[in-house]
Scaffold this motif. Structure first.
Motif, PDB file in Angstrom:
ATOM      1  N   GLY A 187     -32.142  -0.276  52.925  1.00 46.53           N
ATOM      2  CA  GLY A 187     -33.124   0.158  51.944  1.00 46.53           C
ATOM      3  C   GLY A 187     -33.648  -0.971  51.077  1.00 46.53           C
ATOM      4  N   CYS A 189     -35.003  -1.098  47.185  1.00 44.61           N
ATOM      5  CA  CYS A 189     -35.015  -0.225  46.008  1.00 44.61           C
ATOM      6  C   CYS A 189     -35.886  -0.721  44.866  1.00 44.61           C
ATOM      7  CB  CYS A 189     -33.583  -0.025  45.510  1.00 44.61           C
ATOM      8  SG  CYS A 189     -32.558   0.882  46.677  1.00 44.61           S
ATOM      9  N   HIS A 190     -36.683  -1.763  45.112  1.00 43.92           N
ATOM     10  CA  HIS A 190     -37.509  -2.314  44.043  1.00 43.92           C
ATOM     11  C   HIS A 190     -38.798  -2.826  44.671  1.00 43.92           C
ATOM     12  CE1 HIS A 190     -37.736  -5.445  40.483  1.00 43.92           C
ATOM     13  NE2 HIS A 190     -38.838  -4.730  40.611  1.00 43.92           N
ATOM     14  N   ASN A 218     -37.106   3.047  47.183  1.00 40.62           N
ATOM     15  CA  ASN A 218     -37.088   3.645  45.854  1.00 40.62           C
ATOM     16  C   ASN A 218     -38.388   3.301  45.137  1.00 40.62           C
ATOM     17  OD1 ASN A 218     -35.643   4.872  43.451  1.00 40.62           O
ATOM     18  ND2 ASN A 218     -36.006   2.815  42.643  1.00 40.62           N
ATOM     19  N   SER A 220     -40.505   2.354  42.175  1.00 34.58           N
ATOM     20  CA  SER A 220     -40.080   1.658  40.940  1.00 34.58           C
ATOM     21  C   SER A 220     -41.270   0.996  40.261  1.00 34.58           C
ATOM     22  CB  SER A 220     -39.011   0.612  41.269  1.00 34.58           C
ATOM     23  OG  SER A 220     -39.482  -0.300  42.249  1.00 34.58           O
ATOM     24  N   LEU A 257     -32.840   4.004  39.574  1.00 37.94           N
ATOM     25  CA  LEU A 257     -32.805   4.192  41.018  1.00 37.94           C
ATOM     26  C   LEU A 257     -32.426   5.629  41.366  1.00 37.94           C
ATOM     27  CD1 LEU A 257     -30.974   1.700  43.441  1.00 37.94           C
ATOM     28  CD2 LEU A 257     -31.395   4.078  43.980  1.00 37.94           C
ATOM     29  N   SER A 355     -33.324  -6.667  46.559  1.00 36.00           N
ATOM     30  CA  SER A 355     -34.559  -5.924  46.827  1.00 36.00           C
ATOM     31  C   SER A 355     -35.730  -6.895  46.857  1.00 36.00           C
ATOM     32  CB  SER A 355     -34.803  -4.854  45.760  1.00 36.00           C
ATOM     33  OG  SER A 355     -33.782  -3.867  45.764  1.00 36.00           O
ATOM     34  N   ARG A 379     -30.171  11.303  49.096  1.00 34.18           N
ATOM     35  CA  ARG A 379     -30.191  10.635  47.787  1.00 34.18           C
ATOM     36  C   ARG A 379     -28.778  10.454  47.254  1.00 34.18           C
ATOM     37  NH1 ARG A 379     -32.327  13.994  42.514  1.00 34.18           N
ATOM     38  NH2 ARG A 379     -31.500  12.636  40.889  1.00 34.18           N
ATOM     39  N   GLN A 383     -26.729   6.796  46.888  1.00 35.99           N
ATOM     40  CA  GLN A 383     -26.331   6.360  45.550  1.00 35.99           C
ATOM     41  C   GLN A 383     -24.831   6.159  45.448  1.00 35.99           C
ATOM     42  OE1 GLN A 383     -28.239   9.625  43.464  1.00 35.99           O
ATOM     43  NE2 GLN A 383     -29.599   8.192  42.433  1.00 35.99           N
TER      44      GLN A 383
END
Length: 504
Positions: A187, A189-190, A218, A220, A257, A355, A379, A383
């Motif tokens: 993934g 995430c940013h 994600n 963001s 996140l 990220s 999700r 996490q």
């Protein structure tokens, strides 16, 4: 068109005390008008150096308004070398007010746009559609930097009168995609889109994420959750889309996140205001993780000043690998050493992430990416894997790692876990690598780098083993480094793991 003049922030101004330095200027007033009529007011002013973090321009909105449109400009004078020029951010709060917490928040575009609109059924990216109710709205100005001669601005507000359109009900992406059960999921995430200061559309991000071999991303955006309601059509069984925000304060940025859909996290405070804990707890109450981003970045306001006591993980590698990432990696390793000091035995250690922070081409979505061992592609499971540190960071989907430690009696532990053995029990640390040609493996412990391999073969695949004991190494983590051209410094990272811990 009517005009008004704020002259300077000392005139017609009311200081507002609270979480961050702020100031409210004199109001911009509008009278009622006939349907389909438009009324425009223009205000001008100058902000000096040392201006508050936020300056609010009240706008008195009467009944019968269906759309608010705001455009602004400001001067950018030449400045001497080493001196900051002008940069002015902008956003909007509705009649519910500007109190910290953002109940009246209607959008933020920072410095990415020169105009925006809001109405019931639509809004400029970065802003929230919804009713235009009568009352005092506020244009929020954020003087990010101000040149020595000051910052002169002009704001034009246009109200369109008439019956409101029907509001649009938001639809959010699902919290589950088709997974592979307990497996490693990749993934980013940013990342950023046109909903803040990026240039990618959401569709482009989704396509690039799939092309990079990612399983999840994600959302963001800087200081806005406006993209949340637009991601649903980009999700699919092959791509889990988490929702969040990059909370962009004047003392550092933090990625929220995987929060609940529609969660807004305020950013209008500094470390000295002692407010960050309140909003970190809000992120967790909304089901999200608190991840300080690029903690040693050199841009103004980017360096992390809030400490790590409220963090669930930390972004150690941000985009293309640079010296500030090297500093972040060393700082994180020092926190690992502290976690095994004084009998803490690694309890409360902070997992690391990586990220892309992609904004526009040539930024590469998925470079780097966090690879998480999770029970499924949901999700909650993703996490939990991040929170537990069952993850490593790789520069692309080409790089895969398997990192384990085993004892003499069949004991076994993986990334983020503890191998429970006596201090003098022989331990074998094993790293299996694919996709990293000519990279060097370094094994790092609380004593520092204790093993460095020869360069891996051009195939990029190999197995490296190292033997130690818990008395010699309280934790072990792995780094893959590219070859260096010259000099004593290590090459840029190709991948690194979170630690595994040794001992009772």
């Amino acid at each position: 068109m009517c005009e008004d003049d704020h002259a300077g922030i000392g005139r017609r101004a009311v200081f507002v005390t609270g979480a961050a330095a702020a100031l409210t200027l004199g109001s911009v007033s509008f009278a009622s008008a006939a349907p389909r009529e438009r009324r425009t007011r223009t205000v001008r002013g100058t902000l000096p150096t040392g201006s508050p973090d936020f300056v609010y321009v009240p706008v008195e909105v009467p009944d019968g308004v269906r759309e608010i449109h705001v455009a602004y400009t400001y001067d950018r004078p030449a400045v001497p070398a080493g001196t900051q020029g002008n940069a002015l951010d902008i956003g909007l709060f509705d009649e519910r007010g500007t109190d910290l917490g953002g109940r009246g928040f209607r959008g933020w575009s920072g410095g990415a746009r020169t105009e925006f609109f809001v109405r019931a059924d639509d809004a400029t990216p970065g802003y929230l559609p919804g009713p235009v109710r009568p009352g005092v709205w506020h244009i929020a100005l954020g003087p990010y930097t101000v040149a020595p001669r000051g910052l002169s601005y002009e704001i034009t507000v246009t109200l369109t009168y008439g019956e409101e359109s029907a509001a649009v009900r938001p639809v959010y992406p699902p919290e589950r995609a088709r997974g592979r059960g307990r497996a490693w999921y990749r993934g980013d995430c940013h990342l950023h889109s046109e909903y803040s200061d990026g240039r990618f559309t959401l569709a482009e991000i989704a396509a690039l994420a799939r092309g990079a071999g990612l399983d999840f991303i994600n959302s963001s955006e800087h200081n806005t959750h406006s993209a949340h309601a637009h991601w649903a059509k980009e999700a699919g069984d092959d791509l889990l889309i988490l929702l969040g925000e990059e909370v962009t304060t004047r003392n550092g940025h933090v990625v929220a996140l995987g929060t609940d859909p529609g969660t807004f996290v305020d950013w209008r405070y500094r470390a000295r205001d002692n407010r960050f804990g309140r909003f970190a707890r809000q992120i967790r109450r909304a089901g999200g993780l608190v991840v300080p981003a690029h903690p040693h970045a050199t841009c103004i306001g980017c360096n992390w000043k809030f400490g790590f006591g409220e963090a669930d993980a930390v972004e150690v590698w941000n985009g293309a690998y640079t010296p500030d990432d090297e500093v972040a990696l060393a700082d994180w390793d020092a926190m690992l050493v502290a976690s095994v000091r004084d009998g803490r035995d690694g309890r409360g250690w902070l997992p690391a992430m990586g990220s892309s922070d992609s904004h526009r081409a040539p930024d590469v979505i998925g470079r780097p990416q966090t690879v998480v061992l999770a029970d499924d592609l949901t999700r909650e499971a993703i996490q939990e894997g991040i929170r537990a540190g069952r993850s490593y960071v790789a520069e692309s989907a080409q790089v895969s790692l398997a990192f384990t430690a085993s004892g003499g009696r069949g004991e076994h532990a993986g990334i983020g876990e503890r191998l429970r053995v006596d201090d003098d029990t022989p331990v074998t640390v094993r790293l299996e690598v694919t996709g990293a040609p000519r990279c060097t493996v370094r094994l790092v412990t609380d004593q520092g780098v204790l093993f460095t391999s020869a360069p891996l073969p051009v195939s990029g695949s190999d197995v490296v083993e190292w033997r130690t004991t818990a008395s010699y190494a309280a934790y072990v983590r792995a780094e893959l480094r590219h070859e260096t051209a010259a000099g004593p410094l290590p090459g840029a990272l190709a991948a690194f793991t979170n630690p595994l811990f040794l001992g009772r």
